[in-house]
Design a protein around this motif. Sequence first.
Motif, PDB file in Angstrom:
ATOM      1  N   LEU A  67      -7.774   3.770   6.996  1.00  0.00           N
ATOM      2  CA  LEU A  67      -6.991   2.870   6.161  1.00  0.00           C
ATOM      3  C   LEU A  67      -6.284   1.851   7.040  1.00  0.00           C
ATOM      4  O   LEU A  67      -5.654   2.213   8.042  1.00  0.00           O
ATOM      5  CB  LEU A  67      -5.957   3.659   5.354  1.00  0.00           C
ATOM      6  CG  LEU A  67      -6.470   4.857   4.544  1.00  0.00           C
ATOM      7  CD1 LEU A  67      -5.309   5.522   3.807  1.00  0.00           C
ATOM      8  CD2 LEU A  67      -7.553   4.427   3.563  1.00  0.00           C
TER       9      LEU A  67
ATOM     10  N   TYR B  16      -3.442   5.124  -2.212  1.00  0.00           N
ATOM     11  CA  TYR B  16      -4.515   5.916  -1.614  1.00  0.00           C
ATOM     12  C   TYR B  16      -4.164   7.398  -1.678  1.00  0.00           C
ATOM     13  O   TYR B  16      -3.059   7.804  -1.303  1.00  0.00           O
ATOM     14  CB  TYR B  16      -4.716   5.526  -0.149  1.00  0.00           C
ATOM     15  CG  TYR B  16      -5.173   4.111   0.078  1.00  0.00           C
ATOM     16  CD1 TYR B  16      -6.502   3.742  -0.127  1.00  0.00           C
ATOM     17  CD2 TYR B  16      -4.281   3.133   0.506  1.00  0.00           C
ATOM     18  CE1 TYR B  16      -6.933   2.446   0.096  1.00  0.00           C
ATOM     19  CE2 TYR B  16      -4.696   1.826   0.734  1.00  0.00           C
ATOM     20  CZ  TYR B  16      -6.027   1.486   0.520  1.00  0.00           C
ATOM     21  OH  TYR B  16      -6.444   0.189   0.738  1.00  0.00           O
TER      22      TYR B  16
ATOM     23  N   ASP C  86     -12.098   8.594   6.418  1.00  0.00           N
ATOM     24  CA  ASP C  86     -11.821   7.207   6.025  1.00  0.00           C
ATOM     25  C   ASP C  86     -10.685   6.637   6.864  1.00  0.00           C
ATOM     26  O   ASP C  86      -9.710   7.330   7.160  1.00  0.00           O
ATOM     27  CB  ASP C  86     -11.436   7.127   4.543  1.00  0.00           C
ATOM     28  CG  ASP C  86     -12.619   7.325   3.616  1.00  0.00           C
ATOM     29  OD1 ASP C  86     -13.762   7.348   4.106  1.00  0.00           O
ATOM     30  OD2 ASP C  86     -12.398   7.454   2.395  1.00  0.00           O
TER      31      ASP C  86
ATOM     32  N   ILE D  34      -9.845   8.554  -1.529  1.00  0.00           N
ATOM     33  CA  ILE D  34     -10.284   8.509  -0.135  1.00  0.00           C
ATOM     34  C   ILE D  34     -10.832   9.879   0.247  1.00  0.00           C
ATOM     35  O   ILE D  34     -10.650  10.859  -0.491  1.00  0.00           O
ATOM     36  CB  ILE D  34      -9.145   8.095   0.816  1.00  0.00           C
ATOM     37  CG1 ILE D  34      -7.944   9.047   0.668  1.00  0.00           C
ATOM     38  CG2 ILE D  34      -8.736   6.650   0.554  1.00  0.00           C
ATOM     39  CD1 ILE D  34      -6.815   8.769   1.637  1.00  0.00           C
TER      40      ILE D  34
ATOM     41  N   ASP E 148       0.838  -1.196   0.000  1.00  0.00           N
ATOM     42  CA  ASP E 148       0.000   0.000   0.000  1.00  0.00           C
ATOM     43  C   ASP E 148       0.872   1.246   0.000  1.00  0.00           C
ATOM     44  O   ASP E 148       1.937   1.282   0.636  1.00  0.00           O
ATOM     45  CB  ASP E 148      -0.900   0.038   1.243  1.00  0.00           C
ATOM     46  CG  ASP E 148      -1.875  -1.128   1.293  1.00  0.00           C
ATOM     47  OD1 ASP E 148      -2.822  -1.151   0.493  1.00  0.00           O
ATOM     48  OD2 ASP E 148      -1.656  -2.022   2.144  1.00  0.00           O
TER      49      ASP E 148
ATOM     50  N   VAL F 105       0.296   5.351   0.740  1.00  0.00           N
ATOM     51  CA  VAL F 105      -0.596   6.391   1.239  1.00  0.00           C
ATOM     52  C   VAL F 105       0.037   7.732   0.898  1.00  0.00           C
ATOM     53  O   VAL F 105       1.146   8.032   1.361  1.00  0.00           O
ATOM     54  CB  VAL F 105      -0.806   6.258   2.760  1.00  0.00           C
ATOM     55  CG1 VAL F 105      -1.726   7.367   3.265  1.00  0.00           C
ATOM     56  CG2 VAL F 105      -1.356   4.886   3.111  1.00  0.00           C
TER      57      VAL F 105
END
Length: 321
Positions: A151, A86, A149, A145, A60, A62
């Motif tokens: 994560l 994201y 939200d 996002i 992932d 971010v």
Amino acid sequence: MDRISLGNDEFEGRNNAYVLADDTDDELALVDTGVAIDPVRQDLREGLAERGYEFADVDDIVLTHFHVDHAGLAGEIQAESDATVYVHEADAPLVAQDPDAVAAVEDRRRQLLEQWGVPAAAREELLGFFESADIEGQPAEPTPIADGDVLEVGGRSLETVHAPGHAAGLCCFETESGDEAFVGDAVLPVYTPNVGGADVRVQRPLEKYVATLERFVDREYDRVWPGHRDPIDEPTDRAETILEHHRERAETILELLGEHGPADAWTISERLFGALEGIHIIHGPGEAFAHLDHLRHEGIVAYENGRYRLQDGSLAVTDLF
């Protein structure tokens, strides 16, 4: 917090990429990636290798916002790892390098440079900088996002806290304890984040940034992890210092208008910052515009024929910040 420091000679000092790893579940996440140039790419690859990872291991990514010094390598890493990227929904089209979104920014930038009174030679220098920089990196396929939200990445839960001003989609990511956060360029330890020029999409940028700082103060973090340089151990104090900086800058601008008479944003920028080059050709007048625009909406200055003038001579700006 596990931080990889990345080279950066153009923006606000060395960038940070934060490594979130959960060895139990074999999960690896990055918060921000750095700009897509070879020295930074090498810094990030070597930093991950020292921890036993490579780009292909990233699950992932971010992103605090779309700026290339934070998001530039996201597409390249995603291509090697199939990581989920994201980013706030406002910035997702730019991270994806959607042609319509990119063209809209470029058109808006040209319009504002002319509106701000930036001379033709300086406009050409700035546009040449953007064309020659070659730092966009590969497009990513982002997952949008929004504020609130949560994560689940790298074995952690991060709450998204929308923090616009410097960028339309800038977000902080609060840790599970609520005491710490990754804050990108919302609050920086040395410089004050640029508003007005850093993201020309933002309407009333200073008003939005002041609201972000006030929200930041209300959350009373113990420590935050910025997008540049070292962690901030007294983040509330730092946010309040930046608010005071903007109060003082607004007062200075009003004094300049009182002393020299009506002026456009470029002229105010020259009086504040002197000669500008490179990316600062838009950052300087953008910052001046953000203040002038805020003062205009509050009825303290008027805007006529491309220039701003004092409305009533009052220098009382305390209530605006």
